[in-house]
Design a protein around this motif. Structure first.
Motif, PDB file in Angstrom:
ATOM      1  N   VAL A 177      22.355  27.663  47.306  1.00  0.00           N
ATOM      2  CA  VAL A 177      21.144  28.551  47.047  1.00  0.00           C
ATOM      3  C   VAL A 177      20.800  28.612  45.437  1.00  0.00           C
ATOM      4  N   THR A 178      19.497  28.576  45.147  1.00  0.00           N
ATOM      5  CA  THR A 178      19.144  28.868  44.010  1.00  0.00           C
ATOM      6  C   THR A 178      17.849  29.876  44.101  1.00  0.00           C
ATOM      7  N   LEU A 179      17.646  30.311  42.826  1.00  0.00           N
ATOM      8  CA  LEU A 179      16.318  31.126  42.705  1.00  0.00           C
ATOM      9  C   LEU A 179      15.265  30.345  41.882  1.00  0.00           C
ATOM     10  N   ASN A 180      14.125  29.656  42.700  1.00  0.00           N
ATOM     11  CA  ASN A 180      13.307  28.957  42.276  1.00  0.00           C
ATOM     12  C   ASN A 180      12.465  29.687  40.997  1.00  0.00           C
ATOM     13  N   LYS A 181      11.314  28.999  40.485  1.00  0.00           N
ATOM     14  CA  LYS A 181      10.654  29.276  39.361  1.00  0.00           C
ATOM     15  C   LYS A 181       9.774  30.924  39.706  1.00  0.00           C
ATOM     16  N   ASP A 182       9.748  30.854  41.198  1.00  0.00           N
ATOM     17  CA  ASP A 182       8.915  32.257  41.544  1.00  0.00           C
ATOM     18  C   ASP A 182      10.036  33.306  41.876  1.00  0.00           C
ATOM     19  N   MET A 183      11.349  32.850  41.603  1.00  0.00           N
ATOM     20  CA  MET A 183      12.493  33.949  41.744  1.00  0.00           C
ATOM     21  C   MET A 183      12.618  34.240  43.290  1.00  0.00           C
ATOM     22  N   GLN A 184      12.431  33.001  44.129  1.00  0.00           N
ATOM     23  CA  GLN A 184      12.655  33.080  45.617  1.00  0.00           C
ATOM     24  C   GLN A 184      13.881  32.584  45.850  1.00  0.00           C
ATOM     25  N   ALA A 185      14.630  32.984  46.851  1.00  0.00           N
ATOM     26  CA  ALA A 185      15.901  32.322  46.889  1.00  0.00           C
ATOM     27  C   ALA A 185      15.664  31.026  48.046  1.00  0.00           C
ATOM     28  N   GLU A 186      16.354  30.069  47.793  1.00  0.00           N
ATOM     29  CA  GLU A 186      15.997  28.734  48.502  1.00  0.00           C
ATOM     30  C   GLU A 186      17.208  27.757  48.490  1.00  0.00           C
ATOM     31  N   HIS A 187      17.334  26.996  49.326  1.00  0.00           N
ATOM     32  CA  HIS A 187      18.551  25.979  49.448  1.00  0.00           C
ATOM     33  C   HIS A 187      17.945  24.630  48.708  1.00  0.00           C
ATOM     34  N   ILE A 188      18.789  24.178  47.838  1.00  0.00           N
ATOM     35  CA  ILE A 188      18.562  23.037  47.277  1.00  0.00           C
ATOM     36  C   ILE A 188      19.806  22.004  47.258  1.00  0.00           C
ATOM     37  N   PHE A 189      19.654  21.176  46.605  1.00  0.00           N
ATOM     38  CA  PHE A 189      21.069  20.252  46.499  1.00  0.00           C
ATOM     39  C   PHE A 189      21.091  19.795  45.179  1.00  0.00           C
ATOM     40  N   VAL A 190      22.181  19.559  44.780  1.00  0.00           N
ATOM     41  CA  VAL A 190      22.360  19.215  43.287  1.00  0.00           C
ATOM     42  C   VAL A 190      23.326  17.849  43.170  1.00  0.00           C
ATOM     43  N   GLU A 191      23.253  16.893  42.211  1.00  0.00           N
ATOM     44  CA  GLU A 191      24.060  15.821  42.256  1.00  0.00           C
ATOM     45  C   GLU A 191      24.999  15.765  41.051  1.00  0.00           C
ATOM     46  N   THR A 192      24.790  16.577  40.026  1.00  0.00           N
ATOM     47  CA  THR A 192      25.668  16.551  38.822  1.00  0.00           C
ATOM     48  C   THR A 192      26.082  17.854  38.451  1.00  0.00           C
ATOM     49  N   GLU A 193      27.255  17.909  37.872  1.00  0.00           N
ATOM     50  CA  GLU A 193      27.761  19.150  37.214  1.00  0.00           C
ATOM     51  C   GLU A 193      26.968  19.743  36.415  1.00  0.00           C
ATOM     52  N   THR A 194      26.077  19.184  35.521  1.00  0.00           N
ATOM     53  CA  THR A 194      25.114  19.936  34.634  1.00  0.00           C
ATOM     54  C   THR A 194      24.328  20.668  35.473  1.00  0.00           C
ATOM     55  N   ASP A 195      23.922  20.377  36.689  1.00  0.00           N
ATOM     56  CA  ASP A 195      23.015  21.177  37.461  1.00  0.00           C
ATOM     57  C   ASP A 195      23.792  22.307  38.387  1.00  0.00           C
ATOM     58  N   LEU A 196      24.977  22.094  38.515  1.00  0.00           N
ATOM     59  CA  LEU A 196      25.656  23.090  39.347  1.00  0.00           C
ATOM     60  C   LEU A 196      25.337  24.587  39.123  1.00  0.00           C
ATOM     61  N   TYR A 197      24.923  24.967  37.891  1.00  0.00           N
ATOM     62  CA  TYR A 197      24.645  26.418  37.453  1.00  0.00           C
ATOM     63  C   TYR A 197      23.606  26.876  38.358  1.00  0.00           C
ATOM     64  N   LYS A 198      22.729  25.997  38.807  1.00  0.00           N
ATOM     65  CA  LYS A 198      21.526  26.587  39.617  1.00  0.00           C
ATOM     66  C   LYS A 198      22.074  27.270  40.888  1.00  0.00           C
ATOM     67  N   LEU A 199      23.223  26.766  41.412  1.00  0.00           N
ATOM     68  CA  LEU A 199      23.769  27.251  42.558  1.00  0.00           C
ATOM     69  C   LEU A 199      24.430  28.396  42.577  1.00  0.00           C
ATOM     70  N   ARG A 200      25.003  28.544  41.116  1.00  0.00           N
ATOM     71  CA  ARG A 200      26.093  29.574  41.204  1.00  0.00           C
ATOM     72  C   ARG A 200      25.663  30.824  41.064  1.00  0.00           C
ATOM     73  N   GLY A 201      26.584  31.879  41.668  1.00  0.00           N
ATOM     74  CA  GLY A 201      26.133  33.238  41.543  1.00  0.00           C
ATOM     75  C   GLY A 201      25.379  33.696  42.818  1.00  0.00           C
ATOM     76  N   SER A 202      25.636  34.881  43.417  1.00  0.00           N
ATOM     77  CA  SER A 202      25.200  35.239  44.709  1.00  0.00           C
ATOM     78  C   SER A 202      23.849  35.782  44.455  1.00  0.00           C
ATOM     79  N   LYS A 203      22.874  35.306  45.710  1.00  0.00           N
ATOM     80  CA  LYS A 203      21.372  35.851  45.267  1.00  0.00           C
ATOM     81  C   LYS A 203      21.251  36.824  46.534  1.00  0.00           C
TER      82      LYS A 203
END
Ligand SMILES: Cc1cc2nc3c(=O)[nH]c(=O)nc-3n(C[C@H](O)[C@H](O)[C@H](O)COP(=O)(O)OP(=O)(O)OC[C@H]3O[C@@H](n4cnc5c(N)ncnc54)[C@H](O)[C@@H]3O)c2cc1C
Length: 404
Positions: A105-131
């Motif tokens: 789960v990430t917070l998108n640009k509108d600050m809404q929580a949604e499921h996405i997928f990441v394929e690189t370690e660099t992008d993992l920060y998007k999912l890190r942290g509870s929303k």
């Protein structure tokens, strides 16, 4: 007319929406702002697949945890940027290093929580942290199946009901799928969250909110701190850190007024789990080394291995990058109430929603999300977290409070 499951029990896992081959189920927002499946009668062929796949009607097989651990990521940056001890990142990084895909789960640009997928370690920060708000699953389960069938490894993380939804949708076990659920207090309403953001922006004269960290560790981990970064109407950078007893969002969340109704009767908030791994906070950590002692600021994870697959992944992927201690299930139950049972529906929930529909949000904040009056012992604990006199003062105050 097909009724997928009862209104009260629907978790919004969206397995039904993902499975419908006739695209007869759309997603609507109910009056409390929760997403719900809605059948379009003109497209529905009455096949009943949506009812069968629903985890409320047919829960997947659950398993009792095989191993119980507390611990944290040895990488200090990972630990500090995670909500507990960073167990999620420790599980996700090896999957990405093997060329796999991680859903969360990430917070998108509108600050809404949604499921996405990441394929690189660099992008993992998007999912890190509870929303702390219910996420939109969208068509993630379909995407998971497509990637699994390509032979790639997939780690899917979410609330227990979302994992149950995914497993029912997939219908069979995949060797290349790893599931990770959270011990879940319940998911707050996205609509209340949107209103809170508007109120917050107005209160601080902000043009924009650019980042929300629901578990900031700047000064404390045990006392939930919510941090916001934004931009003022004068284009200046704005930074806020609200302590759990004074921040309106955290207060409302922990008082349970606007959790999804199904959360209060959750079938998956129990010891038996539906995922390979379960992650959460480990409360009441103790230990004698210097690093044990700073857990109150840095955070500690609870990690359950619920399947044989999880046990072998723990040895293969986790052991080297996770500072851990082994525990019994009884210890885990004591440290974390939400492991065993859902929180009861508060008697004031209906009054909250009645007022919500008729009052200004500012008045809702004043009436329901107001600051907590803390016990003296808690105030001292917060103020003197690093003071060596703290334990001594606390002992005296605890004793005195018994007589007040
Ligand atoms: C709504 C909610 C309620 C929770 N309630 C409790 C509780 O009562 N007790 C407890 O001990 N822990 C609870 N947690 C879990 C806890 O806050 C941490 O998320 C968890 O321990 C993982 O922390 P970490 O340090 O391992 O990794 P982090 O990097 O902090 O965790 C990120 C993980 O959380 C997932 N995630 C984030 N937001 C959501 C969301 N809205 N829905 C689904 N998945 C999400 C991400 O996909 C990722 O897997 C809750 C989390 C959420 C989102």
């Amino acid at each position: 007319m097909v009724v997928i499951c009862t209104h009260e029990a629907c978790t919004g896992c969206m397995a039904c929406v993902n499975v419908c081959a006739h695209k007869a189920i759309t997603i609507i927002q109910d009056e409390e702002g929760f997403e719900r499946p809605s059948i379009q009668q003109n497209k529905c062929v009455d096949c009943g697949v949506c009812q069968k796949i629903c985890p409320i009607n047919n829960p997947p097989t659950l398993t009792s945890p095989l191993q119980v651990y507390s611990g944290w990521a040895k990488n200090e940056d990972l630990r500090l940027s995670s909500s507990s001890g960073g167990a999620f990142s420790v599980l996700a990084i090896p999957v990405l290093q093997r060329g796999g895909v991680v859903f969360g789960v990430t917070l998108n640009k509108d600050m809404q929580a949604e499921h996405i997928f990441v394929e690189t370690e660099t992008d993992l920060y998007k999912l890190r942290g509870s929303k702390y708000v219910q996420s939109r699953v969208g068509d993630s389960y379909k995407q998971v199946k497509r990637i699994l069938l390509q032979g790639r490894e997939v780690l899917f993380s979410g609330t227990p009901c979302q994992i149950a939804g995914l497993r029912n949708y997939l219908h069979c076990d995949y060797d290349n799928l790893i599931t990770v659920d959270l011990i879940c207090h319940g998911v707050p309403s996205p609509k209340v969250f949107d209103d809170w953001k508007v109120w917050f922006k107005r209160s601080f004269a902000l043009k924009d909110i650019t980042k929300i960290n629901f578990r900031s560790k700047k000064t404390s981990w045990i006392f939930f701190h919510l941090a916001v970064i934004g931009c003022t109407e004068k284009d200046e950078t704005f930074e806020y850190e609200g302590k759990y007893y004074e921040d309106a969002w955290i207060r409302g969340f922990l008082r349970d007024y606007f959790l999804r109704p199904s959360c209060h009767q959750c079938k998956f908030t129990k010891i038996e789990r539906c995922s390979d791994f379960t992650i959460a906070d480990w409360w009441g950590y103790s230990g004698n080394s210097a690093q044990d002692k700073d857990y109150e600021r840095k955070g500690v994870s609870l990690l359950l291995c619920n399947t044989a697959k999880a046990n072998s992944l723990f040895v293969k992927d986790v052991m080297t990058s996770f500072e851990f201690k082994k525990h019994t299930l009884e210890e885990a139950k004591k440290t974390n109430l939400s492991l065993s049972r859902p929180f009861a529906r508060p008697s004031t929930r209906d009054a909250f929603w009645k007022d919500y529909h008729s009052m200004d949000f500012m008045d809702i904040v004043k009436k329901y999300m107001y600051p907590e009056r803390l016990k003296l012992s808690t105030r001292i604990k917060i103020k003197y977290q690093k003071n060596c006199l703290r334990d001594f003062i606390l002992k005296i105050v605890y004793r005195l409070e018994k007589y007040i």
